[in-house]
Design an enzyme around this catalytic site. Structure first.
Site, PDB file in Angstrom:
ATOM      1  N   ARG A  31       0.868  -1.181   0.000  1.00 17.58           N
ATOM      2  CA  ARG A  31       0.000   0.000   0.000  1.00 17.58           C
ATOM      3  C   ARG A  31       0.904   1.230   0.000  1.00 17.58           C
ATOM      4  O   ARG A  31       1.477   1.581   1.022  1.00 17.58           O
ATOM      5  CB  ARG A  31      -0.863  -0.039   1.271  1.00 17.58           C
ATOM      6  CG  ARG A  31      -2.023   0.937   1.272  1.00 17.58           C
ATOM      7  CD  ARG A  31      -2.574   1.108   2.672  1.00 17.58           C
ATOM      8  NE  ARG A  31      -1.709   1.947   3.462  1.00 17.58           N
ATOM      9  CZ  ARG A  31      -1.549   1.845   4.783  1.00 17.58           C
ATOM     10  NH1 ARG A  31      -2.196   0.950   5.482  1.00 17.58           N
ATOM     11  NH2 ARG A  31      -0.713   2.665   5.421  1.00 17.58           N
ATOM     12  N   HIS A  51      -3.599   4.523   4.595  1.00 19.29           N
ATOM     13  CA  HIS A  51      -4.719   3.577   4.651  1.00 19.29           C
ATOM     14  C   HIS A  51      -5.972   4.221   4.033  1.00 19.29           C
ATOM     15  O   HIS A  51      -6.609   3.654   3.160  1.00 19.29           O
ATOM     16  CB  HIS A  51      -4.988   3.169   6.102  1.00 19.29           C
ATOM     17  CG  HIS A  51      -6.253   2.410   6.284  1.00 19.29           C
ATOM     18  ND1 HIS A  51      -6.416   1.126   5.812  1.00 19.29           N
ATOM     19  CD2 HIS A  51      -7.440   2.765   6.840  1.00 19.29           C
ATOM     20  CE1 HIS A  51      -7.653   0.718   6.086  1.00 19.29           C
ATOM     21  NE2 HIS A  51      -8.289   1.691   6.697  1.00 19.29           N
ATOM     22  N   TYR A  93       3.946   5.458  11.581  1.00 20.07           N
ATOM     23  CA  TYR A  93       4.226   4.057  11.947  1.00 20.07           C
ATOM     24  C   TYR A  93       5.095   3.285  10.952  1.00 20.07           C
ATOM     25  O   TYR A  93       5.390   2.129  11.170  1.00 20.07           O
ATOM     26  CB  TYR A  93       2.910   3.296  12.204  1.00 20.07           C
ATOM     27  CG  TYR A  93       1.911   3.356  11.050  1.00 20.07           C
ATOM     28  CD1 TYR A  93       2.008   2.495   9.957  1.00 20.07           C
ATOM     29  CD2 TYR A  93       0.862   4.273  11.070  1.00 20.07           C
ATOM     30  CE1 TYR A  93       1.083   2.546   8.919  1.00 20.07           C
ATOM     31  CE2 TYR A  93      -0.063   4.343  10.039  1.00 20.07           C
ATOM     32  CZ  TYR A  93       0.050   3.476   8.961  1.00 20.07           C
ATOM     33  OH  TYR A  93      -0.857   3.534   7.928  1.00 20.07           O
TER      34      TYR A  93
HETATM   35  C1  LIG Z   1     -15.105  -5.866  11.506  1.00 18.13           C
HETATM   36  C2  LIG Z   1     -14.258  -4.607  11.428  1.00 18.13           C
HETATM   37  N1  LIG Z   1     -13.274  -4.402  12.323  1.00 18.13           N
HETATM   38  C3  LIG Z   1     -12.503  -3.296  12.249  1.00 18.13           C
HETATM   39  C4  LIG Z   1     -12.709  -2.376  11.263  1.00 18.13           C
HETATM   40  C5  LIG Z   1     -11.822  -1.124  11.152  1.00 18.13           C
HETATM   41  N2  LIG Z   1     -10.895  -1.266  10.042  1.00 18.13           N
HETATM   42  C6  LIG Z   1     -11.139  -0.643   8.881  1.00 18.13           C
HETATM   43  S1  LIG Z   1      -9.972  -0.968   7.743  1.00 18.13           S
HETATM   44  C7  LIG Z   1      -9.101  -1.940   8.794  1.00 18.13           C
HETATM   45  C8  LIG Z   1      -7.813  -2.603   8.353  1.00 18.13           C
HETATM   46  C9  LIG Z   1      -8.004  -3.547   7.212  1.00 18.13           C
HETATM   47  O1  LIG Z   1      -6.754  -3.976   6.741  1.00 18.13           O
HETATM   48  P1  LIG Z   1      -6.611  -5.003   5.555  1.00 18.13           P
HETATM   49  O2  LIG Z   1      -7.615  -6.085   5.685  1.00 18.13           O
HETATM   50  O3  LIG Z   1      -5.196  -5.405   5.492  1.00 18.13           O
HETATM   51  O4  LIG Z   1      -7.020  -4.174   4.260  1.00 18.13           O
HETATM   52  P2  LIG Z   1      -6.388  -2.834   3.651  1.00 18.13           P
HETATM   53  O5  LIG Z   1      -7.128  -1.695   4.285  1.00 18.13           O
HETATM   54  O6  LIG Z   1      -4.940  -2.823   3.949  1.00 18.13           O
HETATM   55  O7  LIG Z   1      -6.675  -2.882   2.195  1.00 18.13           O
HETATM   56  C10 LIG Z   1      -9.743  -2.006  10.017  1.00 18.13           C
HETATM   57  C11 LIG Z   1      -9.227  -2.758  11.183  1.00 18.13           C
HETATM   58  C12 LIG Z   1     -13.770  -2.609  10.342  1.00 18.13           C
HETATM   59  N3  LIG Z   1     -14.048  -1.777   9.333  1.00 18.13           N
HETATM   60  N4  LIG Z   1     -14.499  -3.739  10.422  1.00 18.13           N
END
Ligand SMILES: Cc1ncc(C[n+]2csc(CCOP(=O)(O)OP(=O)(O)O)c2C)c(N)n1
Length: 396
Positions: free
Chosen positions: A288, A292, A301
């Site tokens: 990425r 985010h 971080y």
């Molecule tokens: C069930 C749930 N827990 C927590 C969140 C908060 N949250 C949003 S994005 C994220 C990280 C996701 O990371 P990843 O799966 O690696 O996908 P990326 O964003 O890197 O594409 C989190 C913890 C959420 N949206 N849904």
């Protein structure tokens, strides 16, 4: 057991591959480079060199120069409107944006491997896949501006609505794929998710169910190394693709910055699904490059040198080198694409700025197919609340 196991159902049609060769001028490397990750499927090195792969070459063998240029165009245009969206958010025109910067190859390669009748369950970052499915970028931006209730009709393009609840779409995809199998259809389903999502119980459940019911689903994990501020080593003790083995289906790690490899591996996984061979986990190893979302500051971080190392593996740059070295594209092609890309940026910007504010009461529509007394009550309450402001303004 009420749902019949699909292992015995009729074999599904193979996706097939076209005949012919790419016909490059440049010599193709037959042995991987020294120090290359042997577990990583790669067809195009970061330097733009084509590497032979006995297992996956056949899925891209017939690809024409025109199709190669098409993949390049898709990546460039996707990057362009993604950059425009980030700027629009910074200018206050969008509430939020989740950039796909760096993940173009993973998304375009896998997106272009799909047939029209396949069904996609995305997260919130699959703008490149949306592009491949024919969803207009302005629909994505309307959602992030908060002026439409989700953005598009999922059934128009077999592209489900963006899902913010991490990992939940893998269950939706599994259930849908089980339905596809019961219908005897020969389409496949693909679920996108991230490395962070791989820790969710929903993902574990979908792996179990899809394996047991031999569901025609591809789990496409974009391991972009970070789940907001959590690095992948906080999600797993083994490479993510190896998790599939424990559930009884194959997993493969592909260079997620190599559009050709992503295309080939996804075609292979979809072919397995169509042939009745069940689920596959594809781990697209990528990065990425941006934050985010626009609400995040990654400098808090992670280090710049990590980003710089991945910059050298840029998915667009390596295909550009390959196209030039193999005489599949000339400077005229790149200049035209640059103009097309600027026009797309302008179109998207103008469309977003012209989007009318929605009727606030529209949020109560489409909650139930046939309406509901409680929703009617809430709509009336909200309408009265809004009307109370009109009174206040009138009294000024
Ligand atoms: C069930 C749930 N827990 C927590 C969140 C908060 N949250 C949003 S994005 C994220 C990280 C996701 O990371 P990843 O799966 O690696 O996908 P990326 O964003 O890197 O594409 C989190 C913890 C959420 N949206 N849904």
């Amino acid at each position: 057991m009420t749902v019949e196991s699909t292992a015995a159902r009729k074999p599904r049609r193979s996706a097939g591959s076209k005949a012919g060769t790419t016909g490059t001028k440049r010599t193709t490397r037959t042995t991987p480079k020294k120090g290359a990750d042997p577990d990583l499927v790669q067809l195009l090195t970061p330097e733009g060199e084509r590497v032979e792969n006995p297992e996956y070459d056949r899925y891209v063998e017939g690809i024409t120069p025109d199709e190669l240029r098409g993949l390049y165009r898709d990546m460039v245009l996707t990057r362009r409107f993604d950059a425009e969206a980030t700027s629009l958010q910074r200018q206050g025109e969008l509430g939020l944006w989740a950039s796909l910067l760096g993940q173009e190859a993973a998304q375009i390669g896998s997106g272009r491997a799909l047939n029209d009748d396949d069904y996609v369950f995305p997260t919130y970052r699959e703008h490149g896949v949306a592009w491949c499915r024919g969803v207009d970028p302005t629909n994505l931006l309307g959602m992030f501006r908060g002026v439409n209730n989700g953005g598009w009709d999922p059934n128009s393009n077999n592209f489900h609505l963006y899902t913010i609840v991490i990992g939940s779409q893998t269950l939706h995809a599994t259930g849908y794929a089980m339905g596809v199998a019961k219908d005897g259809a020969d389409s496949a389903v693909i679920a996108y998710f991230g490395d962070g999502a791989s820790s969710q119980g929903d993902v574990a459940e979908s792996f179990t169910f899809s394996a047991v019911y031999n569901a025609p689903v591809v789990f496409f994990c974009q391991n972009n190394q970070w789940a907001i501020s959590e690095p992948t080593e906080k999600q797993t003790r083994v490479p993510l693709y190896q998790r599939a083995q424990g559930y009884g289906f194959p997993g493969v790690r592909v260079d997620g910055n190599d559009v050709l490899a992503c295309l080939a591996v996804t075609k292979w996984a979809l072919e397995r699904a169509r042939n009745g061979e069940g689920p596959t986990l594809v781990e697209a190893f990528t990065y990425r490059m941006g934050a985010h979302t626009t609400s995040d500051d990654p400098t808090r971080y992670r280090h710049d040198d990590e980003r710089a190392a991945w910059e050298a593996k840029d998915p667009i740059a390596r295909l550009r080198t390959y196209l030039l070295d193999s005489d599949h594209a000339d400077e005229g092609f790149f200049a035209e694409l640059e103009a097309e890309s600027e026009a797309l940026g302008r179109r998207v910007r103008e469309a977003v700025r012209a989007m009318p504010d929605p009727d606030h009461l529209a949020i109560f529509e489409n909650v139930y197919a046939d309406g509901h007394a409680l929703v009617d009550e809430e709509r009336a309450q909200f309408a009265a609340y809004q009307a109370s402001f009109a009174d206040a303004e009138g009294g000024r």
